[in-house]
Write an enzyme that holds these catalytic residues in place. Structure first.
Site, mmCIF file in Angstrom:
data_model
loop_
_atom_site.group_PDB
_atom_site.id
_atom_site.type_symbol
_atom_site.label_atom_id
_atom_site.label_comp_id
_atom_site.label_asym_id
_atom_site.label_seq_id
_atom_site.Cartn_x
_atom_site.Cartn_y
_atom_site.Cartn_z
ATOM 1 N N ALA A 94 9.862 43.307 26.256
ATOM 2 C CA ALA A 94 10.661 42.267 25.613
ATOM 3 C C ALA A 94 11.867 42.897 24.919
ATOM 4 C CB ALA A 94 9.813 41.499 24.610
ATOM 5 N N MET A 95 12.930 42.107 24.791
ATOM 6 C CA MET A 95 14.186 42.646 24.260
ATOM 7 C C MET A 95 14.064 43.132 22.818
ATOM 8 S SD MET A 95 16.432 39.146 23.744
ATOM 9 C CE MET A 95 15.907 38.352 25.247
ATOM 10 N N ARG A 96 13.041 42.682 22.111
ATOM 11 C CA ARG A 96 12.880 43.139 20.720
ATOM 12 C C ARG A 96 12.310 44.554 20.656
ATOM 13 N NH1 ARG A 96 9.048 39.324 21.873
ATOM 14 N NH2 ARG A 96 6.850 39.915 21.694
ATOM 15 N N TYR A 97 11.799 45.063 21.796
ATOM 16 C CA TYR A 97 11.202 46.400 21.805
ATOM 17 C C TYR A 97 12.133 47.466 22.383
ATOM 18 C CZ TYR A 97 6.852 43.816 21.059
ATOM 19 O OH TYR A 97 5.880 42.994 20.567
ATOM 20 N N THR A 98 13.140 47.078 23.132
ATOM 21 C CA THR A 98 13.989 48.054 23.816
ATOM 22 C C THR A 98 15.330 48.203 23.117
ATOM 23 O OG1 THR A 98 14.883 46.365 25.303
ATOM 24 C CG2 THR A 98 12.904 47.537 26.033
#
Length: 736
Positions: A94-98
């Protein structure tokens, strides 16, 4: 047009789709250069959506993920930190992790964006401005390729090697008359991120680049590893684009452990044969891919005595390790129109764009240099008359017009003098101004020369392309070596055989010729519909109620120890369709096909063949029509064609009037039919004798034979209605 130009197709100038262009520009505005600290992907996506791209967050994130995948992009434009997916089809985190930042090569697209090179337009709500294009220093469309499906248009552009494309661009700049063949000396073919081998012929590659459309055959690459005690194994190190190790392993699993297909009760003969073949040669298949070896698929043979070439060929045929890659060079041209372009067309339009970009850059810089020279000339005047200038400023209520009048200064120069600091009046500062003024005048002369002399402009552009190629280029990954497609040869003994097809669709093959057809047995209520003496090397073709043709080699038909098998068990028949007819023979033999609606055409048996079990649509039939019995004929011995209507009329017409359709279709009208009437039969006629089967007196089945003058009266032109047959006989078939 919004989908075509605003989403799916890339632009020939910078090679980007709008969402990719906006992502790169937004990252640049956030200061995410290659040497900056990466930030959360969610922040980048938010910036893109809020300012430039009013679409879904997931679509924007997916586009950014693709720009960062080194197995998707030949030259990734984004440097991702974290899980950005894998070549096995795993999705990104998910974009919150990368996190992400721009890759160094992205400067080829963004370095000149503030130098007046491209136009800017208001964003979707007018609050910000965005570039219409990015000032690409190299033809990025060819470097990274593109893939997209628009409305009525699609693009499939493979990636290429940077050094090769740069060399081709330089050559075309120096000689604009170069053709595709000359350019291919620099760009021999695509260069895929995962390497692999292109095995297509040179003519196929040339055709794809010349027309902008084609299909290339790509094969995996492998090595043989020698083990102890004369054992060996195959290690796959590179795979075609779009093919992963997991996909190959799943295909091997499907071959060795097949599942019963929907609508079937048991495995098909083809599945059983493939299972037996695969298990006879393959012992183990395992994935040993790692960070150091992105692709390492190990295949162990059943025995070291298995022929190595046969082993790998079998796996190439039955898995995606050998596949096709489409080439469809559709792009938005400089005129704003989507068009299919050749390699020369793509390079030529990018070169035009590059010349315009550099010209605009030089014009923009020249304006800046002129402004700076103008300012420096005003400062030099101040240094020469510093006391007088200070006196004017001290005594004037509004010093700007006083300065302009006293020293013949422009408004721009007067404003600059008023904003100067006292320290800039030092003597040392005067030397610096003189040196900068001299440098600016030299630069101005160089810029004026570039804008006035096309040869100088061409030399500068070539120099920049070569420098970029040296900095960002790398070696080719994909091997181009023509080779035959892998095939598994099945040796079929050429023996005589009689194929038998029943009215209810059961098929079998009986060894030998000369059988008494009256002795063939069938299930209760079934009967013989078709039988013919052929060879095991011949082909059998089935036709269903929708006009679809299915091909099966005669050697694969079941034996005649039983009543055979239903034809659909050998085929993938569409739901709602029913197999009604069969024909068998040599591929070069002629076939007459017709439908109950009165239309028909001629072809050869080879025209009806298809390698897929689902067959191919061959006959054009209306919803209320059915195909009639196909008839084999010898063209040299068949001057005429006979057509019998359901109301008992016969027409014999020249075969020259019958259409030959190699690709199938509806054909032409054979005989004129009345309302509610149907075509009963169509077949060849030698012009001398014609035998018809049908229903005679008392409703009994029988035959009649027409000869000479009796037959001649039925001759006419195609599409006529013909004449009625003798009373009390209703013809239903033609005997060949």
């Amino acid at each position: 047009m919004s989908v075509v130009k605003g989403r799916a197709l890339p632009d020939v100038c910078d090679g980007q789709k709008p969402v990719q262009r906006r992502i790169l520009y937004a990252m640049r505005e956030l200061g995410l250069a290659a040497n900056a600290k990466p930030v959360k992907s969610a922040r980048i996506v938010g910036e893109v959506l809020g300012k430039l791209h009013p679409h879904g967050d997931q679509s924007a994130y997916d586009a950014m993920v693709r720009l960062a995948q080194d197995f998707t992009m030949r030259y990734p434009l984004v440097e991702g930190h974290g899980n950005f997916g894998s070549r096995d089809g795993d999705g990104a985190a998910a974009m919150r992790y990368t996190e992400a930042r721009l890759a160094p090569i992205a400067e080829l697209l963004l370095a000149e964006i503030d130098q007046g090179t491209v136009d800017f337009i208001p964003n979707y709500d007018g609050a910000f401005r965005e570039p219409t294009l990015l000032p690409a220093r190299l033809p990025m469309l060819l470097l990274n390729g593109a893939s997209g499906i628009a409305v009525g248009l699609a693009t499939e552009m493979p990636s290429h090697n940077l050094r090769e494309v740069a060399a081709a661009a330089v050559a075309l700049i120096r000689n604009p008359k170069l053709d595709v063949d000359a350019l291919r000396t620099f760009v021999p073919g695509p260069d895929f991120p995962g390497g692999a081998q292109i095995i297509s012929s040179d003519e196929d590659l040339r055709s794809a680049y010349d027309t902008g459309r084609g299909s290339l055959k790509v094969r995996a690459r492998w090595i043989y590893e020698e083990l102890a005690r004369a054992q060996w194994q195959v290690v796959i190190t590179e795979l075609p684009p779009g093919v992963s190790v997991q996909k190959v392993l799943s295909e091997i699993e499907e071959a060795t452990n097949p599942k019963v297909r929907t609508g079937k009760k048991t495995l098909t003969q083809e599945q059983s044969q493939l299972k037996q073949l695969t298990l006879s040669i393959l012992d183990k298949a395992r994935d040993e891919s790692s960070k150091d070896s992105p692709v390492r698929l190990v295949l162990e043979p059943r025995s070291s005595r298995i022929d190595r070439e046969d082993f790998i060929n079998t796996l190439l045929v039955h898995t995606g390790m050998e596949s096709s890659v489409s080439v469809n060079l559709v792009t938005i041209g400089r005129d704003g129109r989507p068009q299919q372009k050749s390699l020369r067309g793509v390079l030529g339009e990018w070169i035009e764009f590059r010349f315009d970009t550099v010209r605009r850059r030089c014009t923009h810089r020249l304006a800046q240099v002129d402004d700076r020279i103008h300012v420096l000339e005003g400062r030099m005047l101040v240094l020469l008359e510093v006391d007088a200038v200070i006196r004017v400023i001290r005594n004037a209520d509004d010093p700007k017009p006083e300065l302009m009048a006293a020293f013949a200064l422009s408004e721009r120069q007067a404003e600059d003098i008023l904003e100067m600091r006292l320290r800039q009046l030092a003597r040392l500062e005067g030397f610096r101004i003189e040196q900068e003024l001299a440098d600016k005048r030299v630069e101005r002369a160089e810029l004026a020369e570039l804008l006035a002399n096309p040869a100088s402009m061409k030399k500068l552009i070539v120099k920049e392309i070569e420098a970029d190629a040296k900095r960002h280029g790398d070696a080719r990954r994909t091997l181009i070596q023509t080779s035959e497609r892998a095939s598994v040869e099945t040796v079929v003994v050429d023996d005589p055989v009689t194929v038998i097809f029943s009215s209810k669709g059961w098929v079998r093959a009986r060894t030998g010729h000369g059988h008494d057809w009256g002795q063939f047995t069938f299930k209760e209520g079934d009967a013989l519909q078709f039988a013919r003496e052929v060879r095991t090397v011949d082909q059998a073709v089935f036709i269903d109620t929708r006009g679809r043709a299915y091909a099966v080699p005669v050697a694969q038909l079941p034996g005649a120890r039983t009543d055979g098998v239903p034809a659909p068990s050998l085929l993938d028949v569409q739901e709602g369709a029913r197999v009604t007819h069969m024909i068998a023979g040599r591929p070069e033999e002629g076939v007459l096909l017709s439908g109950s609606g009165g239309y028909g055409f001629a072809c050869t048996l080879s025209d009806m063949l298809s390698r897929i079990r689902a067959g191919k649509q061959f006959m054009g039939l209306a919803s209320d029509e059915e195909p009639l019995k196909p008839m084999i004929y010898v063209p040299a011995a068949t001057p005429s064609i006979a057509a019998v209507s359901g109301f008992g009329r016969l027409l014999v017409f020249p075969i020259e009037e019958f259409k030959q359709l190699a690709g199938g279709g509806r054909g032409v009208i054979a005989i004129g039919l009345d309302d509610g009437e149907r075509l009963a039969a169509l077949g060849p006629c030698d012009g001398r004798t014609l035998r018809l089967t049908g229903i005679g007196r008392g409703g009994k089945a029988g035959e009649i034979e027409l000869k000479g003058a009796e037959l001649a009266q039925y001759f006419g032109r195609r599409a006529r209605k013909g004449l009625l047959l003798p009373k009390k006989f209703r013809a239903t078939g033609i005997v060949v």
